[in-house]
Design an enzyme around this catalytic site. Structure first.
Site, mmCIF file in Angstrom:
data_model
loop_
_atom_site.group_PDB
_atom_site.id
_atom_site.type_symbol
_atom_site.label_atom_id
_atom_site.label_comp_id
_atom_site.label_asym_id
_atom_site.label_seq_id
_atom_site.Cartn_x
_atom_site.Cartn_y
_atom_site.Cartn_z
ATOM 1 N N LYS A 176 0.837 -1.211 0.000
ATOM 2 C CA LYS A 176 0.000 0.000 0.000
ATOM 3 C C LYS A 176 0.868 1.256 0.000
ATOM 4 O O LYS A 176 1.545 1.554 0.976
ATOM 5 C CB LYS A 176 -0.910 0.059 1.235
ATOM 6 C CG LYS A 176 -1.913 1.220 1.118
ATOM 7 C CD LYS A 176 -2.563 1.603 2.430
ATOM 8 C CE LYS A 176 -1.877 2.738 3.146
ATOM 9 N NZ LYS A 176 -1.869 4.031 2.445
ATOM 10 N N GLY A 184 7.107 5.204 7.917
ATOM 11 C CA GLY A 184 6.209 6.332 8.115
ATOM 12 C C GLY A 184 6.482 6.975 9.455
ATOM 13 O O GLY A 184 7.600 6.895 9.976
ATOM 14 N N SER A 185 5.462 7.585 10.017
ATOM 15 C CA SER A 185 5.647 8.345 11.247
ATOM 16 C C SER A 185 5.693 7.430 12.467
ATOM 17 O O SER A 185 5.146 6.323 12.452
ATOM 18 C CB SER A 185 4.510 9.345 11.403
ATOM 19 O OG SER A 185 3.284 8.641 11.465
ATOM 20 N N THR A 186 6.308 7.908 13.514
ATOM 21 C CA THR A 186 6.384 7.161 14.775
ATOM 22 C C THR A 186 4.984 6.926 15.334
ATOM 23 O O THR A 186 4.681 5.841 15.838
ATOM 24 C CB THR A 186 7.273 7.932 15.767
ATOM 25 O OG1 THR A 186 8.603 7.932 15.228
ATOM 26 C CG2 THR A 186 7.294 7.298 17.144
ATOM 27 N N GLY A 189 3.424 4.168 13.444
ATOM 28 C CA GLY A 189 4.170 2.954 13.788
ATOM 29 C C GLY A 189 3.641 2.326 15.072
ATOM 30 O O GLY A 189 3.515 1.095 15.181
ATOM 31 N N GLU A 235 10.334 1.617 10.093
ATOM 32 C CA GLU A 235 11.287 2.710 9.832
ATOM 33 C C GLU A 235 10.514 3.983 10.084
ATOM 34 O O GLU A 235 9.590 4.311 9.330
ATOM 35 C CB GLU A 235 11.760 2.696 8.376
ATOM 36 C CG GLU A 235 12.515 1.454 7.957
ATOM 37 C CD GLU A 235 13.909 1.386 8.510
ATOM 38 O OE1 GLU A 235 14.336 2.288 9.255
ATOM 39 O OE2 GLU A 235 14.592 0.387 8.212
ATOM 40 N N CYS A 244 13.369 11.587 6.301
ATOM 41 C CA CYS A 244 13.500 11.229 7.721
ATOM 42 C C CYS A 244 14.926 11.350 8.244
ATOM 43 O O CYS A 244 15.122 11.556 9.427
ATOM 44 C CB CYS A 244 12.970 9.821 7.932
ATOM 45 S SG CYS A 244 13.711 8.650 6.796
ATOM 46 N N GLU A 289 9.780 16.352 15.051
ATOM 47 C CA GLU A 289 10.084 16.222 13.627
ATOM 48 C C GLU A 289 9.153 17.146 12.833
ATOM 49 O O GLU A 289 7.931 17.020 12.904
ATOM 50 C CB GLU A 289 9.867 14.778 13.185
ATOM 51 C CG GLU A 289 10.192 14.584 11.722
ATOM 52 C CD GLU A 289 10.048 13.142 11.274
ATOM 53 O OE1 GLU A 289 8.981 12.564 11.497
ATOM 54 O OE2 GLU A 289 11.006 12.615 10.682
HETATM 55 P P1 NAP Z 1 2.387 8.322 7.983
HETATM 56 O O1 NAP Z 1 1.289 9.259 8.128
HETATM 57 O O2 NAP Z 1 2.853 7.562 9.150
HETATM 58 O O3 NAP Z 1 1.981 7.335 6.811
HETATM 59 C C1 NAP Z 1 2.789 6.296 6.356
HETATM 60 C C2 NAP Z 1 1.918 5.234 5.720
HETATM 61 O O4 NAP Z 1 1.087 4.642 6.716
HETATM 62 C C3 NAP Z 1 0.972 5.781 4.665
HETATM 63 O O5 NAP Z 1 0.846 4.823 3.642
HETATM 64 C C4 NAP Z 1 -0.305 5.937 5.463
HETATM 65 O O6 NAP Z 1 -1.454 5.965 4.681
HETATM 66 C C5 NAP Z 1 -0.263 4.703 6.313
HETATM 67 N N1 NAP Z 1 -1.117 4.761 7.504
HETATM 68 C C6 NAP Z 1 -1.610 5.838 8.151
HETATM 69 N N2 NAP Z 1 -2.363 5.455 9.209
HETATM 70 C C7 NAP Z 1 -2.347 4.104 9.228
HETATM 71 C C8 NAP Z 1 -2.934 3.112 10.078
HETATM 72 N N3 NAP Z 1 -3.682 3.434 11.126
HETATM 73 N N4 NAP Z 1 -2.708 1.819 9.793
HETATM 74 C C9 NAP Z 1 -1.942 1.462 8.750
HETATM 75 N N5 NAP Z 1 -1.381 2.345 7.897
HETATM 76 C C10 NAP Z 1 -1.565 3.653 8.141
HETATM 77 O O7 NAP Z 1 3.699 9.001 7.432
HETATM 78 P P2 NAP Z 1 3.796 9.978 6.195
HETATM 79 O O8 NAP Z 1 3.185 11.259 6.632
HETATM 80 O O9 NAP Z 1 3.361 9.333 4.957
HETATM 81 O O10 NAP Z 1 5.377 10.102 6.072
HETATM 82 C C11 NAP Z 1 6.105 10.940 6.879
HETATM 83 C C12 NAP Z 1 6.723 10.206 8.055
HETATM 84 O O11 NAP Z 1 7.428 9.051 7.629
HETATM 85 C C13 NAP Z 1 7.732 11.032 8.779
HETATM 86 O O12 NAP Z 1 7.526 10.941 10.161
HETATM 87 C C14 NAP Z 1 9.069 10.420 8.414
HETATM 88 O O13 NAP Z 1 10.076 10.586 9.333
HETATM 89 C C15 NAP Z 1 8.721 9.013 8.235
HETATM 90 N N6 NAP Z 1 9.655 8.372 7.327
HETATM 91 C C16 NAP Z 1 10.579 7.503 7.830
HETATM 92 C C17 NAP Z 1 11.497 6.903 7.003
HETATM 93 C C18 NAP Z 1 12.505 5.939 7.539
HETATM 94 O O14 NAP Z 1 13.086 5.221 6.761
HETATM 95 N N7 NAP Z 1 12.727 5.863 8.817
HETATM 96 C C19 NAP Z 1 11.473 7.161 5.635
HETATM 97 C C20 NAP Z 1 10.524 8.055 5.143
HETATM 98 C C21 NAP Z 1 9.618 8.648 6.015
HETATM 99 P P3 NAP Z 1 -2.040 7.370 4.125
HETATM 100 O O15 NAP Z 1 -0.950 8.373 4.140
HETATM 101 O O16 NAP Z 1 -2.438 7.011 2.781
HETATM 102 O O17 NAP Z 1 -3.160 7.745 5.025
#
Ligand code: NAP
Ligand code: MG
Length: 499
Positions: free
Chosen positions: A194, A247-249, A252, A270, A304, A403
């Site tokens: 996804k 994605g976000s902490t 996670g 991650e 990130c 962040e």
């Molecule tokens: P996010 O809001 O956590 O979303 C990441 C993914 O999770 C998206 O596909 C999102 O779907 C999905 N998601 C949201 N709520 C969910 C739930 N309850 N159950 C399952 N999946 C769910 O993060 P983002 O805003 O896309 O990305 C930014 C964050 O990612 C930042 O905090 C960044 O630090 C982190 N990041 C970390 C790394 C690493 O390698 N450590 C790399 C890149 C980014 P939708 O967005 O479609 O709702």
């Protein structure tokens, strides 16, 4: 499809327009499938807020259909396929991604906003990733164990987990898909993938490319939709064996809860970061300054690992601030198709979030040296914020602890090694860190003392498919890339033989 306004002098490949021409369906069992509810959602071009395409919204029933296809493919074809054949398919997929570089890059730029050259670099990185993992299927070995029981032979095997769910963010859509998909497939798992709702396009294109490469139907399934309901349906599904997530902490943590509530599926995470970038007075300042602009603002700060907290030793603090201010002011900002240095933020929501942090920084007393306001004029229809630099000397500020995920960097002066390392480690995150010094002992001491999963000594943001990557503390669980990802996507079995 909505019409696409292009910057003067630019045009799109026929393949890009073709891919945007219909409502994008779900990719399940080797075919485009309409979601059962018929629901769609738009994906937006963040450079001008125009709708690019309508995307299918997968609900729990659609996710279930994808999981069933993946399970069937796992049991009937994929887990039994000879390792050398899996290698060939992964290599073929890499070739096809490479052959479609321009279309994939254009789709990524339209969907995410990033400069076209950087989108092309992401495609090249994905190709390298698939090629690296194409070498692995024939090298996933077990061992023999010298147990202290008479007449027993014990050997181990590393086996796939089964059906894995992969959930990716919007900042590097294709690259993040590749980081997960390549090792998961190399290890013999089938997948339900996804992408983030903001950036589904390049990931969707991987479906037909995998089919063209010769992957059996059902090995790669792609479902689109928001975290709720689509992502959540994956994390709660009783027949998904593992979730690989970036994605976000905050999300996670929800994924761990859902895994615990459902079938105790394995989880690798991650997550976010607030990485310290520490410059000592004895650094080669030319090298440190050459890297600092990009380590602060690459991908409009939506990465990130970026060095979003910079600490500079007092004697060179003013010099570093002056240089960064000058180079940041020179960055070209614009529509990614016209190849600027920085594109827009991903969405209205993200832009407002970043502006909120900028306000918090100002009201808590940090000094804005440059930037700080949404761009007006020609770029006012998109989500543009220019590079923003804060100077402070208070690590308790929200802009120092949280962040931001935007083009906002905070700088503070420090005195001496002990102060540098304790401030660097003063964070709930521990993804990456960097140190700049010509003192080899100090550099290695820092590498040992800093709590981060990756440390760059006199460099920044270096990655390779072969080198492990992941976070300490609340930046994650598990290590992707290299041999580490093989461990993430397999499980060990011990076999006892009575002789
Ligand atoms: P996010 O809001 O956590 O979303 C990441 C993914 O999770 C998206 O596909 C999102 O779907 C999905 N998601 C949201 N709520 C969910 C739930 N309850 N159950 C399952 N999946 C769910 O993060 P983002 O805003 O896309 O990305 C930014 C964050 O990612 C930042 O905090 C960044 O630090 C982190 N990041 C970390 C790394 C690493 O390698 N450590 C790399 C890149 C980014 P939708 O967005 O479609 O709702
Ligand atoms: Mg988009």
């Amino acid at each position: 499809m909505a019409s696409i306004t292009l910057p003067p002098g630019t045009q799109l490949e026929a393949g890009t327009l073709q891919f945007l021409s219909d409502t994008r369906l779900l990719w399940i069992d080797g075919d485009w499938i309409a979601p059962k509810s018929g629901k769609t959602f738009p994906t937006i071009n963040p450079a001008n807020a125009q709708i690019l395409a309508e995307i299918s919204l997968a609900e729990a029933a659609d996710v279930d259909q994808a999981v069933q296809a993946a399970r069937k493919a796992y049991e009937t074809t994929w887990r039994r396929m000879l390792p050398a054949k899996r290698s060939t398919l992964l290599w073929k997929l890499a070739d096809l991604i490479e052959a479609n570089e321009q279309v994939l890059a254009e789709l990524e730029t339209l969907d995410n906003g990033k400069p076209l050259a950087q989108a092309r670099a992401d495609v090249k990185g994905a190709v390298k990733h698939f090629r690296y993992y194409a070498g692995w299927p024939t090298k996933i070995e077990g061992s023999t164990i010298p147990v202290s029981a008479p007449n027993k032979l014990v050997y181990t095997k590393r086996e796939p987990l089964g059906v894995v769910g992969l959930i990716t963010p919007w900042n590097f859509p294709l690259a993040m898909a590749a980081w997960k998909l390549a090792p998961a497939l190399a290890c013999g798992n089938t997948v339900v993938l996804k992408p983030a709702e903001q950036t589904p396009l390049t990931t969707l294109m991987l479906g037909p490319l995998a089919k063209q490469a010769g992957f059996p139907d059902g090995v790669v399934n792609i479902v689109t939709g928001p975290g709720q309901p689509t992502g959540e349906a994956m994390t709660l599904h009783p027949d998904i064996d593992k979730i690989g997530f970036t994605g976000s902490t905050q999300v996670g943590k929800k994924i761990m809860e859902a895994a615990a509530q459902s079938n105790l599926k394995k989880v690798s995470l991650e997550l976010g970061g607030k990485s310290p970038n520490v410059i000592f007075a004895d650094a080669s300042l030319d090298a440190a300054l050459a890297s600092l602009t990009w380590s602060s603002f690459y991908n409009t700060g939506q990465e990130c690992t970026l060095g979003s907290r910079v600490y500079v030793e007092a004697p060179v603090y003013d010099q570093v601030i002056t240089a960064l201010r000058k180079s940041a002011a020179g960055l070209r900002i614009g529509n990614g198709l016209s190849n600027p240095d920085l594109g827009p933020l991903i969405s209205e929501v993200q832009m407002q979030r970043v502006l909120g942090y900028i306000d918090a920084g100002k009201s808590q007393g940090a000094r804005v040296l440059i930037g700080g306001e949404r761009l007006q004029g020609e770029l006012s229809s998109g989500y543009f914020i220019p590079p923003t630099i804060f100077a402070h000397n208070d690590d308790a500020l929200r802009i120092v602890q949280e962040e931001i995920f935007g083009p906002v960097v905070v700088l503070a002066p420090f005195d001496g090694y002990e102060s540098a390392i304790s401030r660097a480690n003063n964070s709930i995150y521990g993804l990456a860190a960097a140190v700049w010094t010509q003192d080899i002992k100090k550099a290695h001491r820092f590498a040992e003392d800093v709590k981060a999963g990756v440390v760059w000594l006199n460099g920044y943001d270096l990655f390779d498919a072969a080198a492990p990557f992941g976070g300490y503390k609340q930046s994650g669980i598990g290590r992707e890339m290299g041999k580490s990802a093989i461990e993430l996507y397999t499980q060990e079995k011990a076999v006892w033989v009575s002789l």
